[in-house]
Design an enzyme around this catalytic site. Structure first.
Site, PDB file in Angstrom:
ATOM      1  N   GLU A   1      36.787  29.512  44.967  1.00  0.00           N
ATOM      2  CA  GLU A   1      37.058  29.658  43.536  1.00  0.00           C
ATOM      3  C   GLU A   1      36.591  28.409  42.787  1.00  0.00           C
ATOM      4  OE1 GLU A   1      38.281  32.551  41.955  1.00  0.00           O
ATOM      5  OE2 GLU A   1      37.590  33.109  43.947  1.00  0.00           O
TER       6      GLU A   1
ATOM      7  N   ARG B   1      43.943  34.373  29.115  1.00  0.00           N
ATOM      8  CA  ARG B   1      42.819  33.825  28.365  1.00  0.00           C
ATOM      9  C   ARG B   1      42.390  34.718  27.199  1.00  0.00           C
ATOM     10  NH1 ARG B   1      39.553  32.850  33.891  1.00  0.00           N
ATOM     11  NH2 ARG B   1      41.045  34.435  34.529  1.00  0.00           N
TER      12      ARG B   1
HETATM   13  C1  UD1 Z   1      38.325  36.851  40.443  1.00  0.00           C
HETATM   14  C2  UD1 Z   1      37.924  36.323  41.821  1.00  0.00           C
HETATM   15  C3  UD1 Z   1      36.605  35.566  41.671  1.00  0.00           C
HETATM   16  C4  UD1 Z   1      35.548  36.488  41.082  1.00  0.00           C
HETATM   17  C5  UD1 Z   1      36.030  37.113  39.758  1.00  0.00           C
HETATM   18  C6  UD1 Z   1      35.070  38.202  39.337  1.00  0.00           C
HETATM   19  C7  UD1 Z   1      39.954  35.864  43.099  1.00  0.00           C
HETATM   20  C8  UD1 Z   1      40.867  34.829  43.614  1.00  0.00           C
HETATM   21  N1  UD1 Z   1      38.936  35.451  42.345  1.00  0.00           N
HETATM   22  O1  UD1 Z   1      38.566  35.734  39.620  1.00  0.00           O
HETATM   23  O2  UD1 Z   1      36.163  35.107  42.930  1.00  0.00           O
HETATM   24  O3  UD1 Z   1      34.360  35.772  40.875  1.00  0.00           O
HETATM   25  O4  UD1 Z   1      37.322  37.724  39.926  1.00  0.00           O
HETATM   26  O5  UD1 Z   1      35.339  38.683  38.070  1.00  0.00           O
HETATM   27  O6  UD1 Z   1      40.123  37.030  43.414  1.00  0.00           O
HETATM   28  N2  UD1 Z   1      45.212  40.578  39.127  1.00  0.00           N
HETATM   29  C9  UD1 Z   1      46.334  41.235  39.564  1.00  0.00           C
HETATM   30  N3  UD1 Z   1      47.364  40.508  40.073  1.00  0.00           N
HETATM   31  C10 UD1 Z   1      47.330  39.155  40.176  1.00  0.00           C
HETATM   32  C11 UD1 Z   1      46.169  38.496  39.730  1.00  0.00           C
HETATM   33  C12 UD1 Z   1      45.124  39.231  39.211  1.00  0.00           C
HETATM   34  O7  UD1 Z   1      46.414  42.454  39.504  1.00  0.00           O
HETATM   35  O8  UD1 Z   1      48.309  38.592  40.680  1.00  0.00           O
HETATM   36  C13 UD1 Z   1      44.105  41.373  38.564  1.00  0.00           C
HETATM   37  C14 UD1 Z   1      43.801  41.049  37.119  1.00  0.00           C
HETATM   38  O9  UD1 Z   1      44.512  41.917  36.247  1.00  0.00           O
HETATM   39  C15 UD1 Z   1      42.302  41.281  37.042  1.00  0.00           C
HETATM   40  C16 UD1 Z   1      41.822  41.043  38.452  1.00  0.00           C
HETATM   41  O10 UD1 Z   1      42.950  41.070  39.291  1.00  0.00           O
HETATM   42  O11 UD1 Z   1      41.977  42.615  36.674  1.00  0.00           O
HETATM   43  C17 UD1 Z   1      41.099  39.698  38.606  1.00  0.00           C
HETATM   44  O12 UD1 Z   1      41.996  38.659  38.212  1.00  0.00           O
HETATM   45  P1  UD1 Z   1      41.483  37.426  37.377  1.00  0.00           P
HETATM   46  O13 UD1 Z   1      42.632  36.519  37.164  1.00  0.00           O
HETATM   47  O14 UD1 Z   1      40.724  37.874  36.215  1.00  0.00           O
HETATM   48  O15 UD1 Z   1      40.496  36.743  38.454  1.00  0.00           O
HETATM   49  P2  UD1 Z   1      39.270  35.814  38.163  1.00  0.00           P
HETATM   50  O16 UD1 Z   1      39.782  34.456  37.842  1.00  0.00           O
HETATM   51  O17 UD1 Z   1      38.372  36.431  37.197  1.00  0.00           O
HETATM   52 CA    CA Z   2      38.486  38.149  35.877  1.00  0.00          CA
END
Ligand code: UD1
Ligand code: CA
Length: 462
Positions: free
Chosen positions: A155, A16
């Protein structure tokens, strides 16, 4: 006693953001988001920190270095899958594990400590850090039962209408009993709208197993801002700017207009320094006490001692000693080293040059690749000619010298102490001490020149 561990999730691409740069490396007030998170985590003194990296792994590891251990997540299958990659490093240990997203740069160590305390007081296996959001869009929602007890996190994309209306959100920070966490992670599936392994599902899994799950609601939603796009990045920057500026004001720095003073996270400023509006202080800049930084100044990785006065000028990797001043509209480029009580006036540029105490470079000058002693007067419009189109050369000017206006000092050349240069000279040879160098054509006056002009024949003209 069991230990404290932390997992930082930083493997995502950050789709995004629409960026070539990996999301957690985007900077907020000069510091990468993941670095902000790590800096706060470090203050909670965990025994081990594991950062989960994937996209841009090398760049993240290079930035954070030995401050963290790393686990590699090859494919980004979700936050639950991401934490599981840390199992080899943490799985066997007894203790509490803080999990935090790498894209929440505003969270503070104090909040983590409150979460730890609440977690322990509740005897919980998992405690979620939650916040009330006036607009919960994009965040996971905290679903509580009639008794107010947390049941699960849903979510946004999986939420029913009622669930989506909930304004208590998951900040993405949790405290877990370490071994319970890794056991539960193996039970997480990807049966959801995004086809991802959600860390958030661990909550329901533990709940179903009859474990105690708690939620600690932090009063300040702003702190939990998650940065998924550039709009949120700008919001985070604004909030961080306020926090940084308030810190400086409380430490005795006057900010005339804190809303327009942009000060990076690592900048240091001494007390009784005054910062006007529209000022950018960047990188590792250090400013002493009793300084003045006027509007429209930008300082990058520069060092100012006490009582330095900067008016509408740009400094990059430059140094100014006590009592010196510059501006308006001057430019110090890398390795400009300005001595005590030196005066650099307007429209001057200094690059890779050392200028000794009390020397004056008042107007319209370029000083490049030079060493100037102390108590020199550099006249208006003097140019240190340092470049022949291929190579750069260095010049030296001894103390107590006087360089007349509009002179060129053609490097390499050496002017001894107490030497003089006549205005308008182009100096290509060394000047000995106490000598006056005149390097320009002598003036001749053509008397009665006007009589040669056709105009002279015109009786009307005299
Ligand atoms: C996530 C939470 C959501 C919360 C929000 C807070 C989950 C499923 N959802 O959503 O409940 O309200 O954060 O900001 O956890 N990442 C990895 N590997 C992956 C996916 C993500 O390392 O496979 C890392 C990303 O780099 C990031 C973090 O995890 O730093 C959060 O991932 P992101 O995709 O931003 O989650 P949100 O949709 O924001
Ligand atoms: Ca996030």
């Amino acid at each position: 006693m069991s230990g404290r561990y932390t997992v930082i999730l930083a493997a995502g691409q950050g789709t995004r953001m629409k960026s070539k740069l990996y999301k957690v490396l985007h900077r907020v007030c000069g510091r990468a988001m993941v670095d902000h998170v790590l800096t706060q985590v470090e203050q909670t003194n965990p025994e081990k920190i594991v950062t989960v990296v994937g996209h841009g792994a090398e760049a993240v590891e290079e930035l954070l270095g030995a401050r963290s251990d790393y686990a590699f997540q090859e494919a980004q299958l979700g936050t639950g899958h991401a934490v599981l990659q840390a199992e080899a490093k943490l799985g066997a240990l007894a203790g509490m594990t803080l999990v935090v997203n790498g894209d929440t740069p505003l969270l503070t160590a104090q909040t983590f400590e409150k979460l730890y305390a609440y977690h322990q007081a509740k005897g919980a296996k998992a405690t979620i850090l939650t916040a009330h959001a006036s607009d919960p869009t994009g965040y996971g929602r905290i679903i509580r039962n009639e008794l107010g007890i947390v049941e699960k996190i849903v979510e946004q994309k999986d939420a029913t209408k009622e669930e989506a209306a909930v304004t208590e959100i998951n900040t993405g920070v949790y405290c877990f009993d370490n071994q319970t966490l890794f056991k539960a992670l193996h039970q997480v599936t990807n049966h959801n709208a995004q086809g991802e392994y959600y860390l958030t599902d661990v909550i329901q899994i533990l709940k179903d197993q009859g474990e105690i799950v708690a939620a600690y609601q932090t009063p300040d939603f702003n702190e939990s801002l998650g940065v998924n796009d550039r709009v949120a990045l700008a919001q985070a920057t604004k909030l961080m700017q306020r926090r940084i500026n308030e810190g400086h004001m409380r430490a005795g720095v006057t900010l005339i207009d804190p809303e327009t003073a942009h000060i990076d996270a690592d900048v240091q400023i001494g007390n009784d320094t005054i910062i006007e509006g529209q000022v950018n202080l960047k990188g590792q800049t250090v400013i002493g006490s009793d300084c003045y930084i006027g509007a429209n100044s930008e300082l990058n990785d520069s060092r100012l001692a006490d009582h330095v006065h900067v008016t509408s000028s740009t400094l990059e990797q430059a140094q100014m000693a006590a009592g010196s001043d510059i501006g308006p509209n001057s430019h110090l480029r890398p390795q400009a080293i300005i001595g005590a009580d030196v005066h650099i006036g307007n429209f001057c540029e200094v690059k890779n040059a050392t200028i000794g105490a009390r020397t004056k470079v008042g107007h319209l000058s370029y000083v490049g690749d030079a060493t100037l002693g102390s108590d020199i007067n550099v006249g208006c419009g003097v140019v240190f000619v340092n470049y022949d189109g291929v190579h750069k050369f260095h010049s030296e000017v001894g103390s107590h010298s006087f360089i007349g206006s509009n002179s060129n000092i053609v490097a390499p050349v050496k002017l001894a102490d107490h030497s003089f240069v006549a205005a308008g000279s182009t100096i290509t040879d060394d000047v000995p001490t106490r000598a006056l160098a005149i390097a320009r054509a002598r003036q001749t006056n053509k008397n009665d020149y006007w009589q040669k002009l056709p105009l002279a024949q015109d009786p009307e003209w005299h």
